[in-house]
Design an enzyme around this catalytic site. Structure first.
Site, PDB file in Angstrom:
ATOM      1  CB  SER A 127       4.370 -25.586  21.884  1.00  0.00           C
ATOM      2  OG  SER A 127       4.041 -24.901  20.686  1.00  0.00           O
TER       3      SER A 127
ATOM      4  CD  GLU B  17       8.433  -7.127  24.892  1.00  0.00           C
ATOM      5  OE1 GLU B  17       7.859  -6.536  23.938  1.00  0.00           O
ATOM      6  OE2 GLU B  17       9.191  -8.071  24.743  1.00  0.00           O
TER       7      GLU B  17
ATOM      8  CB  CYS C  17       8.914  -7.314  20.266  1.00  0.00           C
ATOM      9  SG  CYS C  17      10.078  -7.308  21.653  1.00  0.00           S
TER      10      CYS C  17
END
Length: 451
Positions: A156, A227, A261
């Site tokens: 968002s 993922e 990540c």
């Protein structure tokens, strides 16, 4: 009404409305109709649209990068690099897709047998804000080339980036609605997955979001690819070349303000090199310039939201309360968190046993290779590991010791179009990119012909 906010100065960028459930269903039905044509379009014709997309990406490179910097704070030079990487992915599949998806002849007791690859239908992508273009491209491009149509629920806080992505595909003259932006809230994702039109879902995001999406999809026997997070170790063995390791360590932790990540999040250094590594690493981190992400020389921008910086602050402060020591950094100002190095880390501290999604580097000494492996594997995550050593042949024999989706030797863990990408344990399942990625959302159909 949802707003997008510039994390650098906290100014409001835009406001928008989420689609209603009725609108979502209409969009999915349109995507299904589009799939019926797109999925039957010959592969060689589908691939040709990628050439147009590369041209549009190049033409709009700076517009895309600037919007990324404004919405989530990525330094402009890194945002430009992200857009360029999207073009590289397109070029890779332009060259290799037909080979990856060609029929495979199989020797069996049949007169003729082979495997063919057919698209599944409409695939939902639930995408994050930290690489707002790259994450979408590495999901959408192989899925679309394989003959699927896609709808993307983007984060968002990057709503304008999401809209620009849809416009890219339109300008590249893809058939209308092959790619659609699905402007919905997180709470609406479950209903979208439950719509019979959706045949699979790919999520890049948090462990919590991944568990919710995977369980919803599994209950309906729908394919999912996840993922999720990572807490990659950066291991510096006794024979490592610090001239090679130090610059990579800085980039591996601080790129994208640590919001990745696959960033290096736990630095494990052999005790014989610990002091020198810490001194040189600290010197280089101090050189990084924090500031306005729109300026060309900025290395560290704000985190994407104030609450994300507050989360980092809590993890650091809690670890300090438990005995950790901050060498440099450790302070927050709104969405900014200083590049930080922390020592005296134990395995029960948040800086070790949680994913730290920001510019914080815990440095830990070890004495033996076995200890390094144990520390590296002491994580709920298994996305990747960086190992620095001069004994290449020796470490190749020990790759299986590491519980990871990827092992990078004398280099930082990264995603590359030519290499499958994904993790194990709570880092998710399934693979993106390369041949593996383009086959995640296809029906691998066996054909057996008796003669």
């Amino acid at each position: 009404m949802p707003l997008t906010t510039n994390p650098y100065d906290l100014s409001t960028l835009s406001e928008y409305q989420y689609y209603t459930d009725i609108q979502v269903n209409q969009i999915l039905e349109i995507s299904q109709k589009s799939f019926r044509k797109w999925g039957k379009t010959p592969l060689e014709k589908r691939v040709k649209f990628i050439k147009n997309l590369i041209f549009v990406l190049t033409k709009k490179q700076h517009l895309l990068a600037e919007k990324c910097s404004q919405e989530m704070g990525k330094p402009l030079k890194q945002a430009i690099a992200e857009v360029k990487k999207c073009s590289l992915l397109c070029e890779f599949y332009l060259e290799h897709a037909e080979k990856f998806l060609q029929d495979e002849k199989i020797s069996s007791d049949a007169g003729e047998s082979f495997v063919t690859h057919e698209p599944l239908g409409v695939i939902l992508g639930v995408m994050p804000w930290n690489f707002p273009y790259w994450q979408v491209f590495r999901f959408a491009i192989p899925a679309i080339i394989a003959g699927n149509t896609v709808v993307v629920k983007h984060a968002s806080n990057v709503a304008e980036c999401a809209q620009l992505l849809e416009e890219l595909f339109k300008e590249a003259e893809f058939p209308e609605t092959v790619y659609q932006n699905l402007q919905i809230s997180g709470s609406q994702v479950k209903n979208a997955i439950e719509n019979p039109v959706i045949k699979g879902v790919s999520l890049t995001g948090s462990e919590k979001a991944g568990a919710t999406v995977a369980s919803t999809a599994a209950n309906l026997i729908k394919k999912s690819v996840l993922e999720l997070g990572g807490s990659n170790a950066f291991i510096v063995l006794e024979d490592a070349d610090l001239d090679k390791a130090i610059p990579v360590a800085v980039t591996a932790r601080m790129q994208n303000t640590g919001q990745s990540c696959i960033a290096a999040k736990r630095f494990l250094v052999h005790s014989s090199l610990y002091d020198e590594f810490l001194e040189r690493f600290t010197t280089e981190v101090k050189k990084l310039k924090s500031g306005n992400p729109m300026e060309d020389d900025t290395d560290i921008g704000p985190l994407a939201r104030v609450d994300l910086a507050e989360d980092i602050e809590k993890q650091v402060n809690k670890s300090v309360e438990m005995g950790a020591k901050v060498i440099i950094g450790g302070k927050r100002n709104n969405a900014f968190y200083e590049p930080t190095i922390v020592v005296n880390i134990t395995t029960d501290m948040p800086l070790f046993n949680e994913e730290v999604f920001g510019p914080v580097a815990p440095v830990i000494a070890f004495d033996t290779f076995e200890e390094a492996v144990e520390l590296s594997n002491d994580s709920d995550f298994g996305l990747g590991v960086n190992i620095f050593t001069e004994d290449i042949e020796g470490i190749k024999e020990k790759i299986s010791f590491f519980e990871e989706g990827a092992v990078f030797i004398n280099a930082m863990v990264k995603s590359d179009p030519a290499l499958p990408f994904g993790g194990v344990k709570k880092s998710g399942f399934g693979r993106e990119l390369a041949e593996n990625g383009i086959k995640e959302f296809v029906n691998v159909k066996t054909v057996y012909i008796a003669r």
